[in-house]
Write a protein that holds these residues in place. Structure first.
Motif, PDB file in Angstrom:
ATOM      1  N   GLU A  63       0.836  -1.196   0.000  1.00 51.59           N
ATOM      2  CA  GLU A  63       0.000   0.000   0.000  1.00 51.59           C
ATOM      3  C   GLU A  63       0.875   1.252   0.000  1.00 51.59           C
ATOM      4  OE1 GLU A  63      -3.608   2.386   0.320  1.00 51.59           O
ATOM      5  OE2 GLU A  63      -3.096   0.402  -0.454  1.00 51.59           O
ATOM      6  N   LEU A  64       2.008   1.253   0.735  1.00 51.05           N
ATOM      7  CA  LEU A  64       2.886   2.423   0.787  1.00 51.05           C
ATOM      8  C   LEU A  64       3.580   2.632  -0.559  1.00 51.05           C
ATOM      9  CD1 LEU A  64       4.440   1.994   4.356  1.00 51.05           C
ATOM     10  CD2 LEU A  64       2.699   3.637   3.624  1.00 51.05           C
ATOM     11  N   GLN A  65       3.901   1.496  -1.241  1.00 48.05           N
ATOM     12  CA  GLN A  65       4.523   1.629  -2.564  1.00 48.05           C
ATOM     13  C   GLN A  65       3.547   2.278  -3.546  1.00 48.05           C
ATOM     14  OE1 GLN A  65       5.723  -2.341  -3.614  1.00 48.05           O
ATOM     15  NE2 GLN A  65       7.426  -2.401  -2.104  1.00 48.05           N
ATOM     16  N   GLN A  66       2.305   1.808  -3.529  1.00 52.08           N
ATOM     17  CA  GLN A  66       1.311   2.414  -4.408  1.00 52.08           C
ATOM     18  C   GLN A  66       1.095   3.882  -4.054  1.00 52.08           C
ATOM     19  OE1 GLN A  66      -2.278   0.143  -4.226  1.00 52.08           O
ATOM     20  NE2 GLN A  66      -1.326  -1.761  -4.961  1.00 52.08           N
ATOM     21  N   ILE A 105       1.551   9.696  -5.141  1.00 52.74           N
ATOM     22  CA  ILE A 105       1.971  11.051  -4.756  1.00 52.74           C
ATOM     23  C   ILE A 105       2.952  11.617  -5.787  1.00 52.74           C
ATOM     24  CG2 ILE A 105       3.157  12.407  -2.999  1.00 52.74           C
ATOM     25  CD1 ILE A 105       2.123  10.431  -0.921  1.00 52.74           C
ATOM     26  N   LYS A 106       3.833  10.712  -6.289  1.00 50.69           N
ATOM     27  CA  LYS A 106       4.790  11.141  -7.303  1.00 50.69           C
ATOM     28  C   LYS A 106       4.075  11.656  -8.536  1.00 50.69           C
ATOM     29  CE  LYS A 106       8.578   9.342 -10.147  1.00 50.69           C
ATOM     30  NZ  LYS A 106       9.378   8.125 -10.502  1.00 50.69           N
ATOM     31  N   LEU A 107       3.015  10.933  -8.953  1.00 54.35           N
ATOM     32  CA  LEU A 107       2.255  11.370 -10.131  1.00 54.35           C
ATOM     33  C   LEU A 107       1.614  12.729  -9.895  1.00 54.35           C
ATOM     34  CD1 LEU A 107       0.514   8.004 -11.146  1.00 54.35           C
ATOM     35  CD2 LEU A 107       2.305   9.210 -12.425  1.00 54.35           C
ATOM     36  N   GLU A 108       1.022  12.902  -8.714  1.00 59.74           N
ATOM     37  CA  GLU A 108       0.363  14.163  -8.425  1.00 59.74           C
ATOM     38  C   GLU A 108       1.395  15.289  -8.264  1.00 59.74           C
ATOM     39  OE1 GLU A 108      -2.514  14.568  -8.973  1.00 59.74           O
ATOM     40  OE2 GLU A 108      -3.875  13.070  -8.152  1.00 59.74           O
ATOM     41  N   HIS A 109       2.585  14.943  -7.736  1.00 60.32           N
ATOM     42  CA  HIS A 109       3.614  15.969  -7.561  1.00 60.32           C
ATOM     43  C   HIS A 109       4.127  16.461  -8.908  1.00 60.32           C
ATOM     44  CE1 HIS A 109       7.725  17.517  -6.674  1.00 60.32           C
ATOM     45  NE2 HIS A 109       7.057  18.087  -5.652  1.00 60.32           N
ATOM     46  N   SER A 110       4.182  15.495  -9.884  1.00 64.96           N
ATOM     47  CA  SER A 110       4.634  15.899 -11.211  1.00 64.96           C
ATOM     48  C   SER A 110       3.644  16.860 -11.853  1.00 64.96           C
ATOM     49  CB  SER A 110       4.829  14.675 -12.098  1.00 64.96           C
ATOM     50  OG  SER A 110       3.595  14.020 -12.301  1.00 64.96           O
ATOM     51  N   ARG A 111       2.435  16.768 -11.471  1.00 62.48           N
ATOM     52  CA  ARG A 111       1.406  17.663 -12.015  1.00 62.48           C
ATOM     53  C   ARG A 111       1.384  19.000 -11.283  1.00 62.48           C
ATOM     54  NH1 ARG A 111      -5.071  16.308 -12.244  1.00 62.48           N
ATOM     55  NH2 ARG A 111      -5.695  18.242 -13.318  1.00 62.48           N
ATOM     56  N   PHE A 112       1.517  18.925  -9.942  1.00 57.82           N
ATOM     57  CA  PHE A 112       1.483  20.165  -9.140  1.00 57.82           C
ATOM     58  C   PHE A 112       2.835  20.370  -8.444  1.00 57.82           C
ATOM     59  CE2 PHE A 112      -2.903  18.422  -9.022  1.00 57.82           C
ATOM     60  CZ  PHE A 112      -3.556  19.456  -9.716  1.00 57.82           C
ATOM     61  N   GLU A 113       3.892  20.361  -9.224  1.00 54.55           N
ATOM     62  CA  GLU A 113       5.242  20.430  -8.668  1.00 54.55           C
ATOM     63  C   GLU A 113       5.484  21.714  -7.899  1.00 54.55           C
ATOM     64  OE1 GLU A 113       9.858  19.785 -10.167  1.00 54.55           O
ATOM     65  OE2 GLU A 113       8.210  19.871 -11.620  1.00 54.55           O
ATOM     66  N   ASP A 114       4.857  22.769  -8.334  1.00 58.07           N
ATOM     67  CA  ASP A 114       5.080  24.061  -7.686  1.00 58.07           C
ATOM     68  C   ASP A 114       4.164  24.276  -6.480  1.00 58.07           C
ATOM     69  OD1 ASP A 114       2.853  24.037  -9.286  1.00 58.07           O
ATOM     70  OD2 ASP A 114       2.982  26.183  -9.792  1.00 58.07           O
ATOM     71  N   LYS A 115       3.321  23.312  -6.207  1.00 54.45           N
ATOM     72  CA  LYS A 115       2.337  23.506  -5.138  1.00 54.45           C
ATOM     73  C   LYS A 115       2.750  22.838  -3.818  1.00 54.45           C
ATOM     74  CE  LYS A 115      -0.806  26.018  -7.161  1.00 54.45           C
ATOM     75  NZ  LYS A 115      -1.146  27.349  -6.624  1.00 54.45           N
TER      76      LYS A 115
END
Length: 733
Positions: free
Chosen positions: A587-590, A595-605
């Motif tokens: 579950e932590l790996q998923q 989070i990585k995917l969302e961070h790539s989208r909102f990197e500046d946030k």
């Protein structure tokens, strides 16, 4: 279901306690009354020792009675020099009757023993028969004594004989209703042919012909009936049929009875049946047959007994009268007068033998006079009327004296001798007045007699009611000795059946509970599958929106990289989609990939960190798949995305206890309150679908696995900014 099981357990304990309580109550002491007597004769046995398990010892008195303090379940020991030792198990608190077989009292005891009840009873009934005609009160009192000596228990045959004798007494004195009541009571106690015949005769005398036939018809099938009873049975049935107007059937029954009487040379019954056949033929206007049978009855009666012959002569004379054969009637009645003179009882009336007439000299003279008057032979009639008046006055027979005087006055009037007619009529009026006074006296005496009869009957009724109250106890006592062991078996059977029933109920409740749990589990699994099937499309939809965002910005490299990471995440999600729980490590790996995917989208946030304390053994914990993702998604999309400055997302895992860990998701976004305020109107109308699904999943899983996951959401800061989600995850034992 738990409450239901507890209820069944309470019922089981309560039922068992009731059984124990009943057993304890039965052990309480009480005074038991009883009697020891000889089975065949009912003679009481005195001097019998009775003892029990408690060591209590008593001796029977002169009436064979005893009273002992005992308990249910005790054993009574009955001992006497002249009987074999008996044992009796006390099962109830009712009175007991100990019956002894083959008892012969020793010489010392025999002199002190009570008279044999059966012989004393019969002697009292014989005395009652003797006083039946002379003193009805004395006769009834003797019957009452015969009932009293029988005691309060048993002896139905003797009781039936007493009641039957009482019926005979009442019937003799024309108290037919009381006679019928006692006959019926006698038959209830002991059915006998003789009592049935007596009751049938009483029914006939009160015109209850159908009841008589219903009572007597079954006796026709009895093969052991003696000839005299058989002849009487046919006679009574013939009387009943004649009473119903069925004369042909009556004639047939009379003839069958006559055949039995002739075969057995029963002259008295032959006279009765010939006479009744003649009466029946007369009713049918078959004069020749009637006269022939009257001739038979008269011939037999003449050979039998003068008084009986006199009765038959009067019946034949009455027959001649109905056929207007007056000369033959006159000759027959004159012959009757001669018979009375031979008996030297010209003024003594014979007992009325249920033939509907009273045979006296004054009445015969009166009937001869009437026969002459019917032929207009007034001069011949006058001497017989005058003789009838004189004889009636001598016998104080006011009825015949009145009738003869009136008839004489009418004869004088017809002859024209009005002076004698008037004088005779005045005498008639005086006789009527005297007769009226006498009738009043007779009515008064009859009323007093009826009251005395009612009083005597009430005494007997009270005595009989007392016997009836104790009769059931007597019958129970007779069978109790034979049913003690059977009663014990039945009681044990009831107890075992109750215990078995309770066990079966508990077993049924267990299977019902297990079936209910299995059904509930199946329903929960179906619901989880449904929720997971809703969760995956929701997640995919949100991820595809992110890809769409890169494409719209013409950022082909970012879109390709995102799709590559997304496909890796989706493969992992789909692999675990059918599981209720997956390892926390997966579950932590998923979660990190998401989070990585969302961070790539909102990197500046925002920036993010996942911290796991060293002492946490992640491999030992299980977690529902996709449980943390919706909360991360909410933190990014509704909290961090709206910050003016770059925010921080922090996921920490630390130990809570030996069997649980705490997972905390914190963000320093704008907070739940401010996020709700800036939502669009359409967003306000919609709830987060992912959060709703998560809440339902957690509720079902906690029900299935006993509160495995606990979730708490709160504001991070006191001013409402930031959000903190706390998970307490328990390890499976």
């Amino acid at each position: 279901m738990k409450n239901y099981s507890i209820y069944i357990l309470i019922c089981f304990v309560f039922g068992w306690n009731m059984l124990l309580s009943q057993s304890q109550n039965n052990a309480l002491k009480f005074n038991l009354k009883g009697r020891v007597e000889v089975r065949d004769t009912g003679r009481p046995i005195s001097g019998v020792s009775v003892s029990n398990d408690m060591g209590v010892f008593v001796v029977t008195n002169g009436l064979g009675e005893f009273e002992i303090t005992t308990r249910v379940g005790d054993h009574l020991i009955i001992e006497h020099n002249d009987i074999e030792t008996l044992w009796y198990d006390v099962e109830k608190k009712d009175d007991v009757l100990i019956l002894v077989e083959g008892f012969e009292s020793s010489p010392t005891n025999r002199s002190n023993s009570l008279p044999d009840i059966a012989s004393r009873h019969q002697q009292l009934l014989d005395d009652a028969e003797t006083f039946m005609a002379k003193d009805i009160e004395k006769s009834i009192d003797l019957v009452a004594q015969s009932i009293a000596i029988l005691g309060k228990r048993g002896r139905k045959k003797e009781l039936a004989r007493s009641l039957s004798k009482l019926g005979e007494i009442y019937q003799y004195h024309k108290q037919l209703d009381l006679a019928i009541d006692n006959y019926e009571d006698a038959l209830e106690n002991n059915k006998t042919i003789s009592t049935s015949l007596l009751l049938g005769r009483a029914y006939n005398l009160t015109s209850r012909f159908k009841e008589s036939i219903d009572l007597l018809n079954p006796l026709l099938k009895v093969k052991t009936m003696v000839p005299n009873q058989s002849a009487l049975l046919y006679e009574l049935l013939g009387d009943a049929k004649k009473g119903e107007g069925k004369t042909k059937e009556a004639i047939d029954l009379y003839n069958r009875g006559l055949l039995i009487a002739e075969k057995n040379q029963n002259t008295s019954k032959m006279i009765d049946l010939n006479s009744k056949l003649a009466d029946t033929y007369s009713i049918e206007n078959q004069s020749m047959e009637a006269e022939a049978y009257y001739g038979n009855s008269l011939q037999l009666a003449t050979q039998s007994e003068p008084k009986r012959a006199l009765q038959e002569k009067e019946k034949v004379a009455d027959f001649y009268n109905t056929k207007s054969r007056f000369n033959e009637e006159i000759n027959m009645r004159k012959s009757s007068l001669q018979e009375l003179e031979k008996l030297n009882a010209p003024n003594v009336g014979l007992k009325k033998l249920e033939l509907g007439d009273t045979i006296t000299s004054q009445r015969i003279n009166y009937k001869i006079a009437n026969a002459y008057i019917s032929q207009d032979k007034y001069n011949e009639a006058i001497p017989f009327l005058e003789k009838s008046i004189v004889e009636a006055d001598s016998d104080d027979d006011l009825v015949v004296q009145k009738d003869a005087t009136r008839k004489l006055s009418e004869v004088y009037k017809v002859k024209g001798d009005f002076t004698k007619a008037l004088d005779t009529y005045q005498t008639y009026v005086a006789l009527v007045d005297s007769l009226y006074v006498r009738k009043e006296q007779e009515i008064s005496r009859a009323n007093r007699f009826n009251r005395e009869i009612a009083s005597a009957q009430n005494r007997l009724t009270g005595l009989e009611q007392e016997r009836e109250l104790s009769q059931s106890k007597y019958e129970l006592a007779l069978t109790e000795q034979e049913l003690v062991k059977e009663s014990n078996k039945r009681q044990q059977l009831v107890i075992y059946s109750l215990i078995l029933g309770l066990l079966l109920t508990l077993l049924a409740a267990f299977f019902f509970y297990r079936s209910n749990q299995q059904q509930k589990l199946a329903n929960n699994l179906l619901a989880l599958k449904s929720l997971r099937s809703q969760m995956n499309p929701h997640f995919i939809f949100n991820a595809l929106n992110s890809v769409n965002n890169f494409i719209s910005k013409s950022d082909e490299r970012s879109a390709n990289r995102y799709l590559s990471d997304f496909s890796t995440l989706m493969r992992s999600v789909l692999e675990n989609s059918e599981e209720d729980f997956i390892p926390l490590e997966k579950e932590l790996q998923q979660l990190e990939l998401y989070i990585k995917l969302e961070h790539s989208r909102f990197e500046d946030k925002f920036d993010y960190q996942i911290n796991i304390e060293e002492n946490v053994q992640v491999a030992k914990f299980q977690i529902p798949p996709m449980l943390l993702q919706p909360y991360i998604e909410n933190a990014i999309w509704h909290g961090l995305r709206y910050r003016e400055e770059k925010g921080e997302l922090l996921v920490t895992i630390k130990e809570n206890s030996t069997d649980s860990i705490i997972i905390t998701i914190t963000d320093n976004g704008i907070g739940r309150k401010k996020s709700a305020e800036i939502k669009t109107q359409n967003q306000r109308k919609q709830k987060s679908k992912g959060m709703g699904i998560i809440q339902k999943r957690v509720a079902i899983l906690n029900d299935m696995y006993t509160d495995k996951v606990d979730i708490k959401i709160s504001d991070l800061q006191s001013d409402g900014t930031g959000t903190k989600v706390l998970f307490i995850l328990k390890r499976e034992k």
